[in-house]
Design an enzyme around this catalytic site. Structure first.
Site, PDB file in Angstrom:
ATOM      1  N   ASP A  44      -1.509   4.584  28.761  1.00  0.00           N
ATOM      2  CA  ASP A  44      -2.198   3.544  29.521  1.00  0.00           C
ATOM      3  C   ASP A  44      -1.605   2.171  29.220  1.00  0.00           C
ATOM      4  OD1 ASP A  44      -4.957   2.833  31.036  1.00  0.00           O
ATOM      5  OD2 ASP A  44      -4.587   1.340  29.475  1.00  0.00           O
ATOM      6  N   TYR A  49      -0.062  -6.605  30.091  1.00  0.00           N
ATOM      7  CA  TYR A  49       0.259  -6.335  28.675  1.00  0.00           C
ATOM      8  C   TYR A  49       1.724  -6.690  28.375  1.00  0.00           C
ATOM      9  CZ  TYR A  49      -3.927  -3.282  28.796  1.00  0.00           C
ATOM     10  OH  TYR A  49      -5.187  -2.761  28.962  1.00  0.00           O
ATOM     11  N   LYS A  74      -1.787  -1.085  35.558  1.00  0.00           N
ATOM     12  CA  LYS A  74      -2.877  -1.819  36.240  1.00  0.00           C
ATOM     13  C   LYS A  74      -2.346  -3.059  36.946  1.00  0.00           C
ATOM     14  CE  LYS A  74      -5.689  -0.481  32.280  1.00  0.00           C
ATOM     15  NZ  LYS A  74      -4.773  -0.667  31.138  1.00  0.00           N
ATOM     16  N   HIS A 107      -7.159  -4.076  37.696  1.00  0.00           N
ATOM     17  CA  HIS A 107      -7.513  -4.355  36.299  1.00  0.00           C
ATOM     18  C   HIS A 107      -8.873  -5.044  36.131  1.00  0.00           C
ATOM     19  CE1 HIS A 107      -5.361  -5.106  32.208  1.00  0.00           C
ATOM     20  NE2 HIS A 107      -6.644  -4.930  32.020  1.00  0.00           N
TER      21      HIS A 107
HETATM   22  N1  LIG Z   1      -9.040  -2.247  31.233  1.00  0.00           N
HETATM   23  C1  LIG Z   1      -9.219  -3.170  30.323  1.00  0.00           C
HETATM   24  O1  LIG Z   1      -9.662  -4.298  30.612  1.00  0.00           O
HETATM   25  C2  LIG Z   1      -8.856  -2.867  28.902  1.00  0.00           C
HETATM   26  C3  LIG Z   1      -9.285  -3.721  27.868  1.00  0.00           C
HETATM   27  C4  LIG Z   1      -8.946  -3.396  26.553  1.00  0.00           C
HETATM   28  C5  LIG Z   1      -8.228  -2.233  26.297  1.00  0.00           C
HETATM   29  N2  LIG Z   1      -7.810  -1.421  27.317  1.00  0.00           N
HETATM   30  C6  LIG Z   1      -7.055  -0.153  27.066  1.00  0.00           C
HETATM   31  O2  LIG Z   1      -7.739   0.604  26.086  1.00  0.00           O
HETATM   32  C7  LIG Z   1      -6.862   0.859  24.990  1.00  0.00           C
HETATM   33  C8  LIG Z   1      -7.632   0.965  23.685  1.00  0.00           C
HETATM   34  O3  LIG Z   1      -8.367  -0.195  23.412  1.00  0.00           O
HETATM   35  P1  LIG Z   1      -7.921  -1.312  22.367  1.00  0.00           P
HETATM   36  O4  LIG Z   1      -6.456  -1.203  22.131  1.00  0.00           O
HETATM   37  O5  LIG Z   1      -8.428  -2.588  22.860  1.00  0.00           O
HETATM   38  O6  LIG Z   1      -8.709  -1.006  21.034  1.00  0.00           O
HETATM   39  P2  LIG Z   1      -9.156   0.300  20.201  1.00  0.00           P
HETATM   40  O7  LIG Z   1      -8.336   1.484  20.586  1.00  0.00           O
HETATM   41  O8  LIG Z   1     -10.635   0.390  20.257  1.00  0.00           O
HETATM   42  O9  LIG Z   1      -8.828  -0.147  18.716  1.00  0.00           O
HETATM   43  C9  LIG Z   1      -7.532  -0.404  18.270  1.00  0.00           C
HETATM   44  C10 LIG Z   1      -7.653  -0.912  16.826  1.00  0.00           C
HETATM   45  O10 LIG Z   1      -8.080   0.135  15.969  1.00  0.00           O
HETATM   46  C11 LIG Z   1      -7.121   0.357  14.942  1.00  0.00           C
HETATM   47  N3  LIG Z   1      -7.048   1.827  14.741  1.00  0.00           N
HETATM   48  C12 LIG Z   1      -6.566   2.749  15.604  1.00  0.00           C
HETATM   49  N4  LIG Z   1      -6.724   3.984  15.121  1.00  0.00           N
HETATM   50  C13 LIG Z   1      -7.319   3.852  13.918  1.00  0.00           C
HETATM   51  C14 LIG Z   1      -7.738   4.790  12.934  1.00  0.00           C
HETATM   52  N5  LIG Z   1      -7.583   6.089  13.107  1.00  0.00           N
HETATM   53  N6  LIG Z   1      -8.308   4.294  11.801  1.00  0.00           N
HETATM   54  C15 LIG Z   1      -8.491   2.958  11.617  1.00  0.00           C
HETATM   55  N7  LIG Z   1      -8.107   2.025  12.526  1.00  0.00           N
HETATM   56  C16 LIG Z   1      -7.527   2.485  13.666  1.00  0.00           C
HETATM   57  C17 LIG Z   1      -5.825  -0.217  15.458  1.00  0.00           C
HETATM   58  O11 LIG Z   1      -5.004  -0.699  14.412  1.00  0.00           O
HETATM   59  P3  LIG Z   1      -3.476  -0.197  14.220  1.00  0.00           P
HETATM   60  O12 LIG Z   1      -2.766  -0.367  15.531  1.00  0.00           O
HETATM   61  O13 LIG Z   1      -2.956  -1.101  13.143  1.00  0.00           O
HETATM   62  O14 LIG Z   1      -3.558   1.223  13.805  1.00  0.00           O
HETATM   63  C18 LIG Z   1      -6.346  -1.404  16.292  1.00  0.00           C
HETATM   64  O15 LIG Z   1      -6.608  -2.516  15.447  1.00  0.00           O
HETATM   65  C19 LIG Z   1      -5.900  -0.338  25.045  1.00  0.00           C
HETATM   66  O16 LIG Z   1      -4.744  -0.149  24.272  1.00  0.00           O
HETATM   67  C20 LIG Z   1      -5.653  -0.427  26.521  1.00  0.00           C
HETATM   68  O17 LIG Z   1      -4.733   0.567  26.953  1.00  0.00           O
HETATM   69  C21 LIG Z   1      -8.126  -1.727  28.607  1.00  0.00           C
END
Ligand SMILES: NC(=O)c1ccc[n+]([C@@H]2O[C@H](COP(=O)([O-])OP(=O)(O)OC[C@H]3O[C@@H](n4cnc5c(N)ncnc54)[C@H](OP(=O)(O)O)[C@@H]3O)[C@@H](O)[C@H]2O)c1
Length: 283
Positions: A44, A49, A74, A107
């Site tokens: 994704d 990004y 997106k 998005h």
């Molecule tokens: N549509 C939208 O508006 C929107 C908004 C936000 C996100 N997204 C999508 O959703 C995806 C996921 O959301 P997100 O990236 O915002 O946040 P997330 O996946 O909820 O959290 C990522 C955070 O958690 C840490 N982490 C990951 N796995 C871990 C584990 N097993 N143990 C401990 N810490 C861990 C990562 O650190 P490290 O990288 O240092 O491991 C990072 O700091 C995004 O990458 C994006 O593709 C979409």
């Protein structure tokens, strides 16, 4: 890998890999490569990004057959509208080095989203994208898209994690055959989610980690999850969730964590709209 079936019959992996905030190109390419080698097939990204090229390079390097992958990107707010959407789509495809996308999402629910959707419907009918959907749309805006367009969005990607569980939204989306995809499954680590007492105790009970419990909880609810990590061992940890099951009691216990509010931002706040409208993507 378990799959969900979208409203047009195509299959989408229930677990994928997100690349938001992986701004360093090398790090992004390596993380996506690690993810694909671990077994993830859903990636994704988003034009905003600014890492579509890195994702494209990783896809190419992985050597995995294109039809085995499920690639989402997106459309950003400044690219909404019929003509701009067609151009933005081609730009994203080019950056990703692909000749079709699996899922293309609007998005944010701002700008000329209906013009964008007409362009996306055409891209869909031409076979350039296998499914089209939306992101961050509240139920009223989802209904507006359904009622005033021909193709029903296949997916709505919204914030969903233990502190914002989207219980009513899930029912609403399921009732309208729109797949809920969670963004921020770990709330990006906010509110000390990884050391939350209840989640830690459930993790200990199943000899799993808190991250694995959260991803299992989301996917057991039929929600697609796309956790992000730049660390190889966490990428593997987050993928290893299909060898255990949370009980009905475990699932019920987690419901008490729901605050029913965003841990990040309010999509209905005019300041959010202003901020997103002023965010532009340079080439
Ligand atoms: N549509 C939208 O508006 C929107 C908004 C936000 C996100 N997204 C999508 O959703 C995806 C996921 O959301 P997100 O990236 O915002 O946040 P997330 O996946 O909820 O959290 C990522 C955070 O958690 C840490 N982490 C990951 N796995 C871990 C584990 N097993 N143990 C401990 N810490 C861990 C990562 O650190 P490290 O990288 O240092 O491991 C990072 O700091 C995004 O990458 C994006 O593709 C979409």
């Amino acid at each position: 890998m378990e799959n969900v079936i979208l409203n047009n019959g195509i299959e989408m992996p229930i677990l994928g890999f997100g690349v938001y905030q992986i701004t360093d190109a090398q790090e992004c390419e390596q993380s996506v490569l690690d993810a694909i080698q671990t077994g993830y097939r859903l990636i994704d990204t988003a034009s905003v990004y600014r890492n579509e090229e890195a994702v494209g390079k990783a896809i190419e390097k992985s050597g995995v057959a294109r039809e085995e992958l499920f690639i989402t990107t997106k459309l950003w707010v400044s690219d909404t509208g019929y003509e701009k959407t067609k151009m933005a789509f081609e730009k994203s495809l080019h950056k990703l080095k692909l000749n079709y996308l699996d899922l293309y999402l609007i998005h944010q629910p701002y700008g000329d989203v209906h013009g964008a959707w007409r362009a996306m419907e055409e891209l869909y009918k031409e076979g350039k994208v296998r499914a089209i959907g939306i992101s961050n749309f509240q139920p009223d805006r989802v209904m507006d898209m359904i009622l005033f367009n021909e193709v029903v969005p296949a997916v709505n990607q919204i914030e969903a994690h233990p502190f914002n569980q989207q219980v009513d939204n899930l029912k609403f989306l399921q009732g309208n055959h729109v797949q809920l995809e969670s963004w921020g499954p770990f709330a990006e680590g906010r509110n000390n989610i990884f050391s939350h007492e209840l989640l830690v105790s459930l993790a200990a009970k199943h000899q799993k980690t808190v991250a694995q419990v959260i991803l299992r909880w989301l996917t057991q609810r039929g929600i697609v999850a796309i956790p992000k990590s730049v660390r190889k061992e966490r990428i593997a940890e987050n993928f290893n969730i299909f060898d255990f099951q949370l009980s009905v009691e475990d699932m019920a216990a987690i419901t008490v964590l729901d605050t029913k509010t965003s841990s990040f931002l309010d999509h209905r706040d005019p300041e959010t709209v202003k901020w997103m409208a002023s965010t532009k993507i340079e080439d």
